[in-house]
Design an enzyme around this catalytic site. Structure first.
Site, PDB file in Angstrom:
ATOM      1  N   LYS A  22       0.723  -1.147  -0.081  1.00 29.07           N
ATOM      2  CA  LYS A  22      -0.046  -0.056  -0.068  1.00 29.07           C
ATOM      3  C   LYS A  22       0.921   1.299  -0.082  1.00 29.07           C
ATOM      4  CE  LYS A  22      -1.420   1.667   4.040  1.00 29.07           C
ATOM      5  NZ  LYS A  22      -1.324   3.060   4.178  1.00 29.07           N
ATOM      6  N   ASN A  23       2.075   1.251   0.917  1.00 29.94           N
ATOM      7  CA  ASN A  23       2.504   2.531   1.073  1.00 29.94           C
ATOM      8  C   ASN A  23       3.565   2.864  -0.127  1.00 29.94           C
ATOM      9  OD1 ASN A  23       1.395   3.106   3.405  1.00 29.94           O
ATOM     10  ND2 ASN A  23       3.154   2.476   4.754  1.00 29.94           N
ATOM     11  N   CYS A 117      -3.444  12.830  13.182  1.00 25.80           N
ATOM     12  CA  CYS A 117      -4.270  11.727  13.032  1.00 25.80           C
ATOM     13  C   CYS A 117      -4.266  10.652  14.230  1.00 25.80           C
ATOM     14  CB  CYS A 117      -3.842  10.874  11.861  1.00 25.80           C
ATOM     15  SG  CYS A 117      -2.225  10.096  12.148  1.00 25.80           S
ATOM     16  N   ARG A 122       1.481  14.655  13.137  1.00 26.24           N
ATOM     17  CA  ARG A 122       1.903  14.534  11.884  1.00 26.24           C
ATOM     18  C   ARG A 122       2.618  15.486  11.270  1.00 26.24           C
ATOM     19  NH1 ARG A 122       0.305   9.133  10.778  1.00 26.24           N
ATOM     20  NH2 ARG A 122       1.558   8.567   8.881  1.00 26.24           N
ATOM     21  N   ASP A 305       4.635   0.036  12.017  1.00 27.16           N
ATOM     22  CA  ASP A 305       3.255  -0.335  11.420  1.00 27.16           C
ATOM     23  C   ASP A 305       3.040  -1.971  11.877  1.00 27.16           C
ATOM     24  OD1 ASP A 305       2.454   1.991  10.348  1.00 27.16           O
ATOM     25  OD2 ASP A 305       3.073   1.482   8.306  1.00 27.16           O
ATOM     26  N   ARG A 397      -8.624   0.270   4.954  1.00 23.93           N
ATOM     27  CA  ARG A 397      -7.831   1.154   4.225  1.00 23.93           C
ATOM     28  C   ARG A 397      -6.419   0.548   3.858  1.00 23.93           C
ATOM     29  NH1 ARG A 397      -6.343   6.225   7.997  1.00 23.93           N
ATOM     30  NH2 ARG A 397      -4.729   6.165   5.917  1.00 23.93           N
TER      31      ARG A 397
HETATM   32  C1  UD1 Z   1       5.010   6.373   6.362  1.00 19.92           C
HETATM   33  C2  UD1 Z   1       3.923   5.379   6.320  1.00 19.92           C
HETATM   34  C3  UD1 Z   1       3.313   4.684   7.793  1.00 19.92           C
HETATM   35  C4  UD1 Z   1       4.493   4.672   8.562  1.00 19.92           C
HETATM   36  C5  UD1 Z   1       5.658   5.646   8.760  1.00 19.92           C
HETATM   37  C6  UD1 Z   1       6.663   5.260   9.464  1.00 19.92           C
HETATM   38  C7  UD1 Z   1       2.942   5.948   4.372  1.00 19.92           C
HETATM   39  C8  UD1 Z   1       1.824   6.521   3.449  1.00 19.92           C
HETATM   40  N1  UD1 Z   1       2.741   5.813   5.654  1.00 19.92           N
HETATM   41  O1  UD1 Z   1       4.155   7.508   7.065  1.00 19.92           O
HETATM   42  O2  UD1 Z   1       2.347   3.768   7.595  1.00 19.92           O
HETATM   43  O3  UD1 Z   1       4.143   4.203  10.046  1.00 19.92           O
HETATM   44  O4  UD1 Z   1       6.083   5.964   7.278  1.00 19.92           O
HETATM   45  O5  UD1 Z   1       7.397   4.023   9.136  1.00 19.92           O
HETATM   46  O6  UD1 Z   1       3.896   5.227   3.496  1.00 19.92           O
HETATM   47  N2  UD1 Z   1       8.127  13.665  10.941  1.00 19.92           N
HETATM   48  C9  UD1 Z   1       8.406  15.104  11.141  1.00 19.92           C
HETATM   49  N3  UD1 Z   1       8.364  16.048  10.249  1.00 19.92           N
HETATM   50  C10 UD1 Z   1       8.161  15.685   8.881  1.00 19.92           C
HETATM   51  C11 UD1 Z   1       7.749  14.416   8.594  1.00 19.92           C
HETATM   52  C12 UD1 Z   1       7.691  13.426   9.768  1.00 19.92           C
HETATM   53  O7  UD1 Z   1       8.639  15.273  12.342  1.00 19.92           O
HETATM   54  O8  UD1 Z   1       7.830  16.649   7.992  1.00 19.92           O
HETATM   55  C13 UD1 Z   1       8.186  12.850  11.941  1.00 19.92           C
HETATM   56  C14 UD1 Z   1       6.633  12.077  12.217  1.00 19.92           C
HETATM   57  O9  UD1 Z   1       5.922  12.813  12.960  1.00 19.92           O
HETATM   58  C15 UD1 Z   1       7.358  10.718  12.664  1.00 19.92           C
HETATM   59  C16 UD1 Z   1       8.587  10.234  12.213  1.00 19.92           C
HETATM   60  O10 UD1 Z   1       8.975  11.554  11.478  1.00 19.92           O
HETATM   61  O11 UD1 Z   1       7.502  10.949  14.094  1.00 19.92           O
HETATM   62  C17 UD1 Z   1       8.217   9.467  11.007  1.00 19.92           C
HETATM   63  O12 UD1 Z   1       7.331   9.803  10.055  1.00 19.92           O
HETATM   64  P1  UD1 Z   1       7.312   9.551   8.599  1.00 19.92           P
HETATM   65  O13 UD1 Z   1       8.495   8.538   8.251  1.00 19.92           O
HETATM   66  O14 UD1 Z   1       7.352  10.638   7.772  1.00 19.92           O
HETATM   67  O15 UD1 Z   1       5.915   8.912   8.116  1.00 19.92           O
HETATM   68  P2  UD1 Z   1       5.003   9.032   7.003  1.00 19.92           P
HETATM   69  O16 UD1 Z   1       5.787   9.146   5.846  1.00 19.92           O
HETATM   70  O17 UD1 Z   1       3.886   9.935   7.549  1.00 19.92           O
END
Ligand code: UD1
Length: 432
Positions: A22-23, A117, A122, A305, A397
């Site tokens: 999915k991701n 969320c 996030r 996850d 989802r």
């Molecule tokens: C993706 C996955 C999600 C998975 C996560 C971690 C998708 C669609 N979703 O989410 O299923 O749980 O990776 O493997 O691929 N952060 C910041 N600033 C930013 C972005 C992230 O501080 O601009 C922090 C987040 O709050 C979190 C950490 O970085 O604590 C990791 O987040 P991130 O790897 O970005 O997760 P997603 O890409 O949202």
């Protein structure tokens, strides 16, 4: 409203086919609009998040043609708008990948700002840092993120923290920038690599995906491609845990065993037999499992996850286990639901302390989010009696035909409307 009804106590047995990731699919669908030629994508999981993203790109004029339920063609030439409104973002945060794709291609994107969320706040500051490093101006007005640039040029970005989303989004925007971009402290997850491979199949020049440093040499344009998405590491892991929790014997097919190493290592540590083949793994559990300590980490560490699912598994293991969450701050909402099924779990800070109990008992429980919902299904498969899992739209989802795949492994599990008392009675009669 539909719910899963599960009668627990059956050891899962047989074979299950894992769907596309999915991701990876979400990022690859967004990436596909970077080309003006047709892009055919195979092994696309038919899950709700993907459907919403398809609606979002359809909404801005892209052509989308389904060949069968898991194969589609995307045509980005007909796009006529760079605005993605809140309706889509509210349903799936990952529509923010359209920010990077539209900015890269049209040098302008307006995408609604995602809110928090269920698993925590996030932020998207690192995505913005990436776009700005490429010369874009990014502002937030009226709930929209507006990113624009006269032209994008290669840039150097050192991410403050490892972020899958920020790494992919910056990579999308950098493909068509002038010159070389360097992304340091990049995420190394398998889907980051898959997106890079996909972009390279469209003519991009990306090197280093899967390591801390990704280098992207901008090209003038991207062309059409045919690509097959990698198997879903988290869906595979969920079935591995379900097999182990029910003391089953299941062959999990269409997987990349290397992507499952952190999950496999934990299973072996607690007494499960895991046999690895080229593109499948067999999980066998014969007796009560042991306790362990787990901490979620970025890849190749144990995935966040899979955190709720391992807690469900450890809920009935011998001894005291500790599960520590280090990526998201609010990922233990399912603990109260597991406790209602008889689990003994206490949350302290970012750790769950689990005292393994001999058995769980079925109850009506509510899925608080996608992966926590899957954990409650695992608990339901183990529990004595009936478990009703509500709010399964979260689970749908990210899991394709979840109840069907479980049924194929022998589980007594059905998706039934909560008000359809006759169907519920029929199910109970059938499985009693
Ligand atoms: C993706 C996955 C999600 C998975 C996560 C971690 C998708 C669609 N979703 O989410 O299923 O749980 O990776 O493997 O691929 N952060 C910041 N600033 C930013 C972005 C992230 O501080 O601009 C922090 C987040 O709050 C979190 C950490 O970085 O604590 C990791 O987040 P991130 O790897 O970005 O997760 P997603 O890409 O949202």
């Amino acid at each position: 409203m539909e719910q899963y009804i599960i009668k627990g106590g059956i050891s899962l047995a047989g074979e299950v086919n894992i769907s596309g990731a999915k991701n990876a699919a979400l990022a690859i669908i967004a990436a596909a609009i970077l080309a003006d030629e047709k892009v055919k994508i195979e092994n696309v999981p038919k899950v709700r998040d993907v459907e919403v993203l398809i609606q979002a790109i359809d909404g801005i004029g892209a052509g989308v043609e389904y060949h069968n339920k898991n194969t589609l063609t995307i045509y980005g030439k007909s796009i006529n708008s760079c605005v993605i409104d809140y309706d889509y973002i509210r349903k799936i945060r990952a529509s923010y990948y359209l920010l990077g794709a539209l900015l890269g291609k049209y040098k302008r994107a307006e995408v609604a700002l995602p809110g928090g969320c269920n698993i925590g706040s996030r932020p998207i500051d690192q995505h913005i840092k990436g776009f700005e490093a490429l010369g874009a101006t990014v502002k937030i007005e009226h709930g929209m993120i507006i990113a624009e640039a006269e032209s994008l040029r290669g840039g150097h970005v050192y991410f403050d923290g490892v972020s899958v989303g920020a790494t992919i989004n910056t990579m999308l925007a950098a493909c068509l920038a002038e010159g070389q971009s360097v992304l340091e402290n990049a995420a190394k997850e398998p889907h980051v690599v898959d997106v890079a491979n996909f972009l390279n199949s469209m003519g991009a020049n990306i090197k280093g995906a899967g390591t801390d440093v990704i280098k992207i040499l901008g090209v003038e344009k991207l062309h059409g491609s045919e690509y097959s998405i990698i198997p879903d590491q988290i869906e595979a892991g969920t079935f591995m845990f379900a097999a182990a929790a029910t003391k089953g014997n299941v062959l999990i097919k269409n997987v990349i065993p290397k992507h499952l190493e952190a999950i496999t290592a934990k299973l072996i540590e607690i007494g499960v037999i895991v046999e690895e083949y080229d593109d499948s793994v067999r999980v066998i559990a014969n007796e009560r499992l042991l306790h362990t300590h787990v901490k979620t980490l970025v890849y190749p560490g144990f995935p966040t996850d899979m955190q709720p699912q391992i807690s469900a598994l450890l809920a009935t293991s011998k001894g005291t286990s500790i599960v520590t969450e280090s990526i998201f701050e609010n990922r233990f909402k399912y603990v109260d639901e597991l406790s209602r099924m008889g689990a003994s779990i206490k949350v302290e800070g970012n750790s769950a302390i689990i005292d393994g109990v001999e058995k769980l008992t079925g109850a009506v429980v509510t899925a608080p989010d996608l992966r926590a919902g899957a954990a409650l299904v695992i608990a339901g498969l183990v529990a004595e009696g009936y478990t009703n899992v509500e709010y399964i739209e979260y689970i749908e989802r990210g899991y394709e035909e979840f109840e069907y795949k479980m049924q194929q492994l022998g589980a007594s599990m059905a998706k039934i409307d909560a008000n359809d008392t006759k169907a519920i009675q029929r199910f109970k009669k059938k499985v009693s």
